[in-house]
Each structure stands twice: as structure tokens, then as C-alpha cells.
Design a protein around this motif. Structure first.
Motif, PDB file in Angstrom:
ATOM      1  N   ASP A  44       0.812  -1.205   0.000  1.00 54.26           N
ATOM      2  CA  ASP A  44       0.000   0.000   0.000  1.00 54.26           C
ATOM      3  C   ASP A  44       0.849   1.260   0.000  1.00 54.26           C
ATOM      4  OD1 ASP A  44      -2.037  -1.785   0.162  1.00 54.26           O
ATOM      5  OD2 ASP A  44      -3.005  -0.863   1.896  1.00 54.26           O
ATOM      6  N   ASP A  45       0.301   2.323  -0.588  1.00 57.35           N
ATOM      7  CA  ASP A  45       0.762   3.711  -0.472  1.00 57.35           C
ATOM      8  C   ASP A  45       1.773   4.144  -1.536  1.00 57.35           C
ATOM      9  OD1 ASP A  45      -0.898   3.863   1.756  1.00 57.35           O
ATOM     10  OD2 ASP A  45       0.730   3.437   3.170  1.00 57.35           O
ATOM     11  N   HIS A  52      -5.503   9.613   0.113  1.00 56.71           N
ATOM     12  CA  HIS A  52      -5.529   8.752   1.308  1.00 56.71           C
ATOM     13  C   HIS A  52      -6.595   9.174   2.318  1.00 56.71           C
ATOM     14  CE1 HIS A  52      -3.580   5.930   4.283  1.00 56.71           C
ATOM     15  NE2 HIS A  52      -3.301   5.305   3.159  1.00 56.71           N
ATOM     16  N   PRO A  75      -7.928   3.303   1.869  1.00 55.94           N
ATOM     17  CA  PRO A  75      -7.082   3.711   2.989  1.00 55.94           C
ATOM     18  C   PRO A  75      -7.689   3.265   4.318  1.00 55.94           C
ATOM     19  CG  PRO A  75      -7.314   5.508   1.427  1.00 55.94           C
ATOM     20  CD  PRO A  75      -8.262   4.426   0.992  1.00 55.94           C
ATOM     21  N   HIS A  84       3.334  -2.679   3.666  1.00 57.94           N
ATOM     22  CA  HIS A  84       3.436  -1.243   3.412  1.00 57.94           C
ATOM     23  C   HIS A  84       4.880  -0.925   3.037  1.00 57.94           C
ATOM     24  CE1 HIS A  84      -0.543  -1.387   5.203  1.00 57.94           C
ATOM     25  NE2 HIS A  84      -0.747  -0.159   4.753  1.00 57.94           N
ATOM     26  N   HIS A 110      -5.240   3.639  -4.702  1.00 56.44           N
ATOM     27  CA  HIS A 110      -5.363   3.772  -3.237  1.00 56.44           C
ATOM     28  C   HIS A 110      -5.841   5.192  -2.933  1.00 56.44           C
ATOM     29  CE1 HIS A 110      -4.659   2.290   0.768  1.00 56.44           C
ATOM     30  NE2 HIS A 110      -3.588   3.014   1.029  1.00 56.44           N
TER      31      HIS A 110
HETATM   32 ZN   LIG Z   1      -2.620   3.349   2.907  1.00 59.33          ZN
END
Ligand SMILES: [Zn+2]
Length: 501
Positions: free
Chosen positions: A51-52, A122, A165, A242, A118
């Protein structure tokens, strides 16, 4: 054993070793393509998700997974792309750095990863923002889905999977996500902690798969246990990472960090156990849809109803990706069951199928349900039998997926039937009804002779038959394919005649 069969084994083994030599001569990209073809088979699968869009996707995760033949899915916050220095203003974490578009394209094109959305910034999609307390309006929430997809498309990326998120979703947001994306990957809240089961049983749920958080405090051994489960049951295992650090990852789960060396150990073990690589969009059963107009984009063709007031074509964008415009509005009739009948579909009785349907149940009455049935017909159109399949009587948004195996060798055509049982308060949208042929299965031996469920009839299946040769009290898993109770020449011939099918 008769001489002719031994000769046949010999010639089959010659083919087998020729195939091995051919595989060995393929390039790495050829190998990845071969794996992609196998992902529709019901085999143990693993999906690595990150993620991110941190810089470590390119510097750590992608090269580490590549050395074990694996790829991943990077869920990118489009508004944070290019924040290459810290501190910055990205709401996910202001102390971390984020990939540039060029780097994201490297991950996609050089490492073969999937890039998913994503959001743009966020935001929590449904809960109050933890700092400001502000809740997104419907328009703002939809913009997070639509604009992030457009941002990715502007860079040549067709995003078909979405991760919210903080795993912050509800039924309304899930229905909105389903309009723009094929797959929703949640965060942690669908995990079956009671049974320590973080895996997905076939046929998995496209909109709400189980996942495992892999962050500080989660040991490599814990993930190895999940890999063992996936292998034993032909499960799909979805891991959520992550930031990946080359040493000194925090053990505090709230930092969402994991060491490169631990990621490498997980990938090495998954590879050793034979888990097939899949990205998030490939993870789910996909293929040629045999249902005529199952997306209802062609209106009133391909299906009929006995309840035109309760089974109604809807053109108000209430369906699902990739064609959400048209769907069917289902409502319960207090006096009788309402039916939607699809046209007859020719099938092959030796194959196995998955039926997938988007179902958004908006309201219920405690009685009425939406149920699925498969009516079976012979080659001349004579009705043979009906298989009752899952039904839904709760408010829920889902891809309602189930397995279908023809009841007998006489089955040559099927009709999918959707029934709304009598009641006063059920309403639902139905869309994208699909019947897809699959290979391999954890439930039944789909390809005759595929004893180990690998999706192919090969040397492993042959070795199972030979090692149990002549034994009685045997099961399908032991190589007794014709269920005679003994592993014998008939079972051997079934393996040989279906070799590599
Ligand atoms: Zn995230």
C-alpha cells in the motif's frame, strides 16, 4: 501390467522430458507468461500487495520478489506520487518517500507488477477524518475512486483493483468501488481470526477477499503457517505490506514496516511450497463468459422473466465493472416467487465451471432471498435436474461466486435461474452474471486424471497411481479415478489418455 501400457508410459515420459527441456529453454518472461496461464486453475496462490506507493516498492520489494519469480500489486495514492523527499504532505505518512510516475512505470513494465488505486489523497472513504472529523460527501468519495483511476490512466495504467485507505469501507462505498474496479482489496477486518484462517477458499470473493497484514510484530513463521494452509487446501493467500526497509524495520505495527530479509524469507518459502504467483486482478477466476448478455448491456435479450414487475431492467448505473450502466432491479413479490431465466448455454459435462454474479442487496425482510439455481438439460433440450446454489438474504454487496460441476455425462446445456422468493421487502441489483470454464479444483478432480489438482495431468499424477497400484480401499486422492475401490489399469489409462490436458 500389460506391455502396451508400459510402452505408452514410456512414450508419455519421453513427451514429459521433452516438455521439461522446453520449459528450461524458455526465458524468464516466458516463464512468467506460463504462470499467468495457470492462474485460472484452482491451485494454491499467493498475492503480494503493497500500500501507499512508497519508494521502497521499487528499491526493495520488486527486486526481492523478482528473485523468487514473484510480482506484486502496488496500490498508489495518485496525489502523493513524486513526493521523493520527507517530510512531505502525504496523508498516509509524511515521513516516508513516494515513487515518481517513472518509477511506478518501472515497477509495472520492468518487474511486471500490477498498479492499483489507493485514492488520490488517502482520505478515509466513510469514517470521519481522524484529525478534522470531516466526513467525505458522496461526490467527494466517488471522486476519490474516479479521479485516481483517471490519474493512473493518464500515465497508461489501467487500474482494475482498489484498496481503501485504513480499510475504511461500508456497503455504500463497496457498491461505488464495484462500478469502477473489478477487485476490492480490504485491509484486515475480514480476517477470520477465530479459526486463524487468513486464506481464501475457492471460488474466492472478488470484492471482499480475506487478507493478512504483514507488519511489525507479525513473524515470518506466522506467514509460513498461512502458506502451509494455502498449499494444503488450494487457497488464495493475500498478503498486505506497506514500507519495506533494508534493516531496522520497526516492530511497532503502527509504523507499517517490514524488513527486506523477512520479505525474502516469505517469498522463498512460498516458492519452495509451490504457491503460484498472482496479482490482485488475476487472483480471481476470469475467462470467457458463456452467458449471453449477462451484463444486461443489450437490454431484454438473453433472458426472460415470469415476473415483469419484480425483475426489471435498470439503466441507472447501478451495476458493476466493467459495464455498470445496465443491471437488473430485483424486488420481492408478496404473493409468489419471481424468476429470471437465462437462455440455455451449451456446456461440456467433463468440465467444471464457476458462476459469478454481482449482487447488491439493498434491503431485506427476513424472509425473501435471492437464490441461484442451475437447471441441467441434455443435448436434445430435455430437462434432467436442478442444482440449488447459494442464496443471499442479507444486505450485502458482493460478487456471489460458486462452483458448478455437471451432475452427469448427459448434461449438455444449462440454464442459470435467479429466484427472488416471496416476501415484502427485498430489493437488489444484479449484474455481470458469468459462467466461466475453469481447470483444476480443490473440490473435485475437474480434469479427469488430475489427481493432485495442479490443473494438468502429469508425472505427479502418474506417480500417485503407480505408488498405490493394486491397493484396495482407495479414494480419488489416492488415484482411484473410476471409484472402483482399487487403483488399477483403468485408473492408469485415465491418467494416460488425459495426459497434460
Ligand atoms: Zn494506505
Amino acid at each position: 501390467m500389460p506391455r502396451s501400457i508400459l510402452d505408452k508410459i514410456q512414450s508419455k515420459f519421453t513427451i514429459f522430458f521433452t516438455v521439461i527441456a522446453l520449459i528450461a529453454s524458455l526465458s524468464l518472461s516466458g516463464f512468467i507468461k506460463a504462470q499467468a496461464i495457470a492462474t485460472n486453475a484452482v491451485v494454491p496462490k499467493i498475492s503480494f500487495t503493497f500500500d501507499d506507493g512508497y519508494s521502497s516498492v521499487l528499491s526493495q520489494a520488486a527486486p526481492t520478489l523478482a528473485s523468487y519469480g514473484y510480482t506484486g500489486t502496488s496500490f498508489v495514492i495518485t496525489g502523493c506520487v513524486g513526493m521523493t523527499t520527507a517530510p512531505n504532505t502525504c496523508a498516509a505518512d509524511t515521513d516516508k518517500t513516494y515513487m515518481t510516475w517513472d518509477q511506478i512505470l518501472s515497477v509495472k513494465n520492468s518487474y511486471g507488477w500490477e498498479i492499483g488505486s489507493h485514492t488520490i489523497d488517502h482520505s478515509e472513504l466513510v469514517s470521519p477524518d481522524e484529525n478534522t472529523g470531516i466526513v467525505l460527501t458522496d461526490a467527494e468519495r466517488i471522486n476519490e475512486l474516479v479521479q485516481s483511476k483517471a490519474d493512473l490512466a493518464a500515465h497508461g495504467i489501467d487500474a482494475t483493483s482498489f484498496a481503501d485507505p485504513y480499510g475504511d469501507w461500508n456497503m455504500q462505498s463497496l457498491a461505488e468501488i464495484a462500478k469502477y474496479y473489478a477487485v476490492h482489496r480490504p485491509f484486515a477486518d475480514t480476517v477470520d481470526y477465530a479459526n486463524n484462517n487468513h486464506n481464501n477458499a475457492y471460488p474466492y470473493s472478488d470484492l471482499l477477499p480475506y487478507v493478512v497484514q504483514v507488519t511489525g510484530g507479525v513473524s515470518v513463521d506466522q506467514i509460513k503457517l498461512q502458506i502451509d494452509r494455502a498449499k494444503a487446501n488450494n487457497y488464495l493467500l493475500v498478503l498486505v505490506f506497506h514500507d519495506i526497509l533494508n534493516g531496522n524495520a520497526s516492530s511497532n505495527p503502527d509504523y507499517y514496516e517490514y524488513n527486506t530479509s523477512d520479505l525474502a524469507q516469505i517469498a522463498a518459502y512460498a516458492q519452495q511450497q509451490g504457491l503460484v504467483n498472482t496479482n490482485m486482478t488475476e487472483a480471481f477466476i476470469n475467462g470467457t463468459n458463456l452467458v449471453n448478455n449477462g451484463s444486461f448491456e443489450n437490454g431484454q435479450t438473453g433472458w426472460t422473466t415470469d415476473a415483469p414487475s419484480n425483475v426489471v431492467l435498470d439503466t441507472g448505473n447501478n451495476g458493476s465493472y466493467p459495464s455498470p450502466t445496465n443491471s437488473i432491479m430485483l424486488t420481492s413479490n408478496p404473493n409468489q416467487d419471481s424468476h429470471l431465466f437465462f437462455d440455455l448455454i451449451p456446456i461440456s459435462s467433463v468440465n467444471s465451471y464457476v458462476v459469478k454474479s454481482y449482487l447488491n442487496v439493498l434491503s431485506v425482510d427476513g424472509t425473501s432471498q435471492v437464490g441461484f439455481y442451475i437447471d441441467e438439460y441434455d443435448i436434445n433440450g430435455n430437462y434432467l435436474s436442478t442444482q440449488a446454489k447459494p442464496s443471499e438474504g442479507s444486505v450485502w454487496v458482493e460478487m456471489l461466486n460458486f462452483n458448478y460441476v455437471p451432475s452427469s455425462s448427459n448434461v449438455a446445456q444449462v440454464r442459470i435461474q435467479v429466484v427472488v422468493t416471496a416476501g415484502t421487502g427485498l430489493s437488489a441489483f444484479l449484474d455481470n452474471v458469468q459462467l466461466i470454464q475453469v481447470a483444476g479444483s480443490g473440490v473435485v478432480v475437474v480434469v479427469l486424471g488430475d489427481i493432485d489438482g495442479s490443473g494438468k495431468v502429469d508425472a505427479l499424477d502418474l506417480s500417485i497411481v503407480l505408488s498405490n497400484w493394486g491397493k484396495t480401499g482407495m479414494t480419488l486422492a489416492d488415484g482411484d479415478l473410476d471409484a472402483s475401490g482399487t487403483v488399477d489399469a483403468l485408473d492408469l489409462s485415465l491418467v494416460l489418455t488425459n495426459w497434460s490436458n
